[in-house]
Design a protein around this motif. Structure first.
Motif, PDB file in Angstrom:
ATOM      1  N   HIS A 130       9.884  11.569 -27.507  1.00  0.00           N
ATOM      2  CA  HIS A 130       9.145  11.159 -26.317  1.00  0.00           C
ATOM      3  C   HIS A 130       8.440   9.831 -26.583  1.00  0.00           C
ATOM      4  O   HIS A 130       8.415   9.342 -27.711  1.00  0.00           O
ATOM      5  N   HIS A 138       4.858   7.345 -24.997  1.00  0.00           N
ATOM      6  CA  HIS A 138       3.635   7.343 -24.181  1.00  0.00           C
ATOM      7  C   HIS A 138       3.426   5.959 -23.580  1.00  0.00           C
ATOM      8  O   HIS A 138       3.508   4.949 -24.297  1.00  0.00           O
ATOM      9  N   GLN A 197      -0.577   6.488 -28.112  1.00  0.00           N
ATOM     10  CA  GLN A 197      -1.225   7.767 -28.400  1.00  0.00           C
ATOM     11  C   GLN A 197      -1.830   7.718 -29.805  1.00  0.00           C
ATOM     12  O   GLN A 197      -1.232   7.166 -30.726  1.00  0.00           O
ATOM     13  N   HIS A 243       9.234   8.661 -30.406  1.00  0.00           N
ATOM     14  CA  HIS A 243       8.835   9.340 -31.642  1.00  0.00           C
ATOM     15  C   HIS A 243       8.769  10.846 -31.405  1.00  0.00           C
ATOM     16  O   HIS A 243       8.885  11.305 -30.262  1.00  0.00           O
ATOM     17  N   HIS A 256       6.513  14.477 -33.226  1.00  0.00           N
ATOM     18  CA  HIS A 256       5.566  14.955 -34.232  1.00  0.00           C
ATOM     19  C   HIS A 256       5.629  16.463 -34.321  1.00  0.00           C
ATOM     20  O   HIS A 256       6.014  17.134 -33.359  1.00  0.00           O
TER      21      HIS A 256
HETATM   22 MN    MN Z   1       3.442  11.640 -29.090  1.00  0.00          MN
END
Ligand code: MN
Length: 134
Positions: free
Chosen positions: A51, A53, A57, A92, A94
């Motif tokens: 995804h 942002h 972020q 990226h 996480h």
């Molecule tokens: Mn993120």
């Protein structure tokens, strides 16, 4: 000042996450502020989809060990106390490591019509396992 109620914790949707991830909203947009803060808890092996942002972020790890990976293959291993910035538009993902929980604060800004996150494809087991090596 105001003591805010504790928000309910929600299971993150399978459409955007792999594995068991729990999200507790801490701050949602409330004009004129665009700030959004969530506490996100990843079980071992759990991760976001790819995804990006809209305006970036900040991730701040409060517990455990985790990974942040971008499309050029850079892997950042993070643990409690670490802060990672992902710039606007950078794709990226996480998550926790394969063997550790990871809790982080996710800090971002809304765009007026949502939280500015563009959700993409899931992270394959192959790519996830690759990021866990080393
Ligand atoms: Mn993120």
């Amino acid at each position: 000042m105001e003591l805010k109620p504790v928000n309910n914790t929600m299971k993150a949707p399978e459409s955007n996450f792999t594995g068991d991830v729990y999200v507790t909203p801490i701050k949602q947009t409330e004009e004129p502020s665009r700030l959004i803060v969530s506490l996100v808890r990843f079980t071992p092996g759990a991760r976001t989809n790819w995804h990006s942002h809209a305006v970036g972020q900040t991730l701040h790890v409060t517990e455990g060990r985790g990974l942040v990976v971008n499309r050029d293959g850079t892997v950042i291993r993070m643990r409690h106390g670490d802060t990672v910035w992902t710039p606007p538009g950078e794709e990226h993902w996480h998550g926790g490591t394969a063997e550790n929980f990871m809790c982080h604060l996710a800090v971002l800004e809304g765009t007026g019509d949502g939280d500015g996150t563009t959700w993409l494809d899931p992270v394959s087991d192959k790519d996830y396992n690759g990021a866990n090596v080393g």
